[in-house]
Design a protein around this motif. Structure first.
Motif, PDB file in Angstrom:
ATOM      1  N   LYS A 108      35.468  17.968  27.534  1.00  0.00           N
ATOM      2  CA  LYS A 108      35.381  19.121  26.542  1.00  0.00           C
ATOM      3  C   LYS A 108      34.603  18.781  25.629  1.00  0.00           C
ATOM      4  N   ALA A 109      33.574  19.798  25.249  1.00  0.00           N
ATOM      5  CA  ALA A 109      32.596  19.867  24.265  1.00  0.00           C
ATOM      6  C   ALA A 109      33.327  20.495  22.950  1.00  0.00           C
ATOM      7  N   PHE A 110      33.124  19.842  21.872  1.00  0.00           N
ATOM      8  CA  PHE A 110      33.239  20.053  20.302  1.00  0.00           C
ATOM      9  C   PHE A 110      32.137  20.362  19.306  1.00  0.00           C
ATOM     10  N   SER A 111      32.347  21.021  18.399  1.00  0.00           N
ATOM     11  CA  SER A 111      31.465  21.008  17.381  1.00  0.00           C
ATOM     12  C   SER A 111      31.953  21.109  16.006  1.00  0.00           C
ATOM     13  N   ASN A 112      31.331  20.495  14.917  1.00  0.00           N
ATOM     14  CA  ASN A 112      31.962  20.461  13.771  1.00  0.00           C
ATOM     15  C   ASN A 112      31.665  21.871  12.830  1.00  0.00           C
ATOM     16  N   SER A 113      30.930  22.688  13.351  1.00  0.00           N
ATOM     17  CA  SER A 113      30.713  23.926  12.685  1.00  0.00           C
ATOM     18  C   SER A 113      31.695  25.028  12.801  1.00  0.00           C
ATOM     19  N   GLY A 114      32.585  24.799  13.388  1.00  0.00           N
ATOM     20  CA  GLY A 114      33.890  25.703  13.548  1.00  0.00           C
ATOM     21  C   GLY A 114      33.775  26.442  15.024  1.00  0.00           C
ATOM     22  N   THR A 115      32.545  26.303  15.686  1.00  0.00           N
ATOM     23  CA  THR A 115      32.769  27.140  17.035  1.00  0.00           C
ATOM     24  C   THR A 115      33.634  26.467  17.952  1.00  0.00           C
ATOM     25  N   ALA A 116      34.106  27.410  18.650  1.00  0.00           N
ATOM     26  CA  ALA A 116      35.553  26.932  19.601  1.00  0.00           C
ATOM     27  C   ALA A 116      34.958  26.008  20.559  1.00  0.00           C
ATOM     28  N   PRO A 117      35.954  24.980  20.801  1.00  0.00           N
ATOM     29  CA  PRO A 117      35.350  24.039  21.911  1.00  0.00           C
ATOM     30  C   PRO A 117      35.289  24.553  23.142  1.00  0.00           C
ATOM     31  N   SER A 118      34.571  24.086  24.040  1.00  0.00           N
ATOM     32  CA  SER A 118      34.487  24.707  25.366  1.00  0.00           C
ATOM     33  C   SER A 118      35.870  24.465  26.202  1.00  0.00           C
TER      34      SER A 118
END
Length: 547
Positions: A108-118
């Motif tokens: 699963k992909a994650f971002s520190n910008s607040g975008t929801a993970p995949s």
């Protein structure tokens, strides 16, 4: 205007074709909810305890969560018992895996910008969302020195976690699920040494060993025990590192053997020589301190026996002394070196020997004789036997390989079997006057033997010595043949066209094909007598057959 990336992505898939993973996850059905794209094109290359995971990493993703489990990863949340790794690069190496195990993997992909993970992206291989690791092999190969007639020493990767070894009759027995012959529980000392010794095995038998950590197989290997050391009242192996067999040692061992035999006057010793060892064999002159011949103690029958490993070497600066009474004196599996002795046996005293035997031995550059008798007293041998040996460059010092030419000597037979003799500088057997009943030559390759025009293969001049030759190949020789008043019998034997004896020749019954030594042997000048002519297989020393 808001672009629907979901449909663009699906169109891309249709354009480029399906990959080894299906991304059933990134956006969901609610297009108003932005998610990261999941990992694409997940590939796994698995070994025994590691696996390389590769995928297309997107720059908008700060990190990925990789979940690994032996369960099928069917629920949305993390599964109990899963391994969770944070991954920032591709490829990524999974370590600490278990051999021969099926794993399920998703990312699963994650971002520190607040975008929801995949959503989860699953590794897929055909119809399966799993991969299997290879079988682990932590065993090292079993060295020859780690095998005895009833034990096998096993070694493995240092610091590996292991609990026990199962022993099977064969690899096939293990694969078929047959019963374990025995289980060896690994001790703390074994773990520290990363080695254990399995005992209680049968001699000359193949076994299959499987090492476990609990129920997890970590390696398997086959190994066979050695042939048993010949039986004796005392069977003992020299310790590693011993470089001298002297009179003190042989006398001490003889005393132990006699004690084991209950004090009998006829007693026996089998002395194991460590594989790869080079050992001097001699006594010491009490007056000069110089090397003297090692004397076999009265009444002792002895076998010098090569233990597993590289062929050991016995170096003789002085001849072996065999005077007295002995049931047998034998050498098995050794290289015998003329370190100044010139004669292996050069006996000047009376002796009664049951048999003197060399088996599977190598002798090169012995200046004079294997056996020379020079005693005026009676000497008796039931048999002198050379079997499965290679002897090269012998007799240049002007003595026969076997010189037993005195009326005081009685020999039942000289037997030479399955052996090679090349570059013999004198008579092969010199037995004038000696009461030698017979010479038996079978499965022997002779080349340049004798290499002297005035010398004989067998010289029993004036004796009724019967000479029996079978399955023997005679190569190049300028020498003479067989001189005896006894019967000469030759069967299934062959001479090269340059292997005809200049006098006292004898007929052979295999006369085709006609060929010189260079056409019969691969490289005779350098000791390679491998046969070049298939029709001659079955004649000569079997080690040179090509079928």
């Amino acid at each position: 205007m808001k672009i629907n990336y979901k449909y663009l992505f699906m169109a891309g898939l249709l354009t480029t074709g399906m990959t080894a993973c299906v991304d059933d996850n990134d956006w969901g059905t609610d297009s108003s909810h932005n998610r990261l794209f999941g990992a694409q094109d997940i590939q796994v290359s698995a070994m025994a305890t590691t696996a390389e995971v590769t995928f297309d990493r997107l720059p908008s993703v700060d990190y990925y969560i990789l979940e690994l489990n032996t369960d099928s990863l069917y629920q949305e949340d993390f599964h109990a018992g899963s391994r969770i790794d944070t991954v920032r690069e591709s490829p990524y190496i999974l370590t600490g895996l278990t051999g021969e195990t099926t794993y399920f993997l998703r990312i699963k992909a994650f971002s520190n910008s607040g975008t929801a993970p995949s959503l989860w992206s699953y590794f897929e291989d055909g119809d399966l969302r799993s991969f299997e690791t290879d079988g682990e092999q932590i065993f090292y190969s079993v060295a020859s020195a780690d095998r005895t007639e009833n034990t096998i020493r096993l070694t493995w990767l240092a610091e590996a976690e292991v609990t026990h070894v199962d022993i099977y009759a064969s690899e096939e027995a293990f694969e078929a699920g047959e019963a374990v012959l025995q289980t060896y529980e690994i001790t703390a000392d074994d773990l520290a040494a990363a080695a254990c010794t399995i005992s209680g095995l049968e001699a000359q038998t193949e076994y299959w060993f499987v090492i476990y950590n609990g129920e997890t197989k970590r390696g398997e290997i086959g190994a066979s025990t050695t042939a048993p050391m010949p039986d004796a009242d005392l069977k003992i192996s020299l310790e590693e590192g011993i470089t001298l067999i002297d009179q003190v040692l042989i006398d001490d061992l003889a005393a132990q053997a006699q004690a084991a035999a209950g004090g009998a006057s006829d007693y026996s010793l089998t002395l194991g020589i460590p594989g790869g060892a080079t050992i001097d064999v001699h006594g010491v002159d009490e007056e000069t301190g110089e090397a003297a011949g090692l004397a076999i103690p009265e009444g002792l029958s002895v076998i010098f026996f090569a233990l597993p490993g590289e062929r050991p070497t016995l170096n003789f600066p002085k001849s072996l002394e065999i005077g007295g009474t002995h049931g047998y004196i034998r050498f098995d599996g050794l290289t015998i070196v003329d370190g100044g002795c010139q004669y292996f046996i050069n006996e000047g005293n009376g002796a009664t020997i049951g048999d003197f035997t060399l088996t599977n031995c190598m002798i090169d550059n012995m200046s004079r004789s294997i056996v020379r008798l020079q005693a005026s007293d009676a000497v008796t041998f039931n048999d002198i036997t050379i079997d499965n040996c290679v002897v090269t460059n012998i007799g240049s010092g002007g003595y026969a390989v076997f010189r037993v030419d005195n009326a005081a000597y009685t020999i039942g037979a000289i037997n030479v079997t399955n052996s090679t003799f090349s570059n013999v500088g004198h008579n092969f057997i010199q037995a004038g006057k000696c009461a030698l009943a017979e010479v038996n030559i079978s499965g022997v390759t002779f080349y340049n033997a004798p290499n002297n025009a005035s010398r004989y293969l067998v010289d029993a001049n004036g004796n009724n010595t019967n000479v029996n030759v079978e399955n023997t190949l005679f190569g190049l020789t300028p020498g003479r043949g067989i001189r005896t008043d006894g019967t000469i019998t030759v069967t299934n034997s062959f001479k090269t066209t340059d292997g005809v004896f200049s006098s006292n020749d004898f007929d052979v019954d295999v006369t085709s094909p006609e060929a010189a030594s260079a056409e019969v042997f691969t490289d005779p000048e350098n000791g390679d007598f491998t046969l070049l002519i298939d029709d001659l297989n079955g004649i000569g020393d079997p080690r040179w057959y090509t079928e």
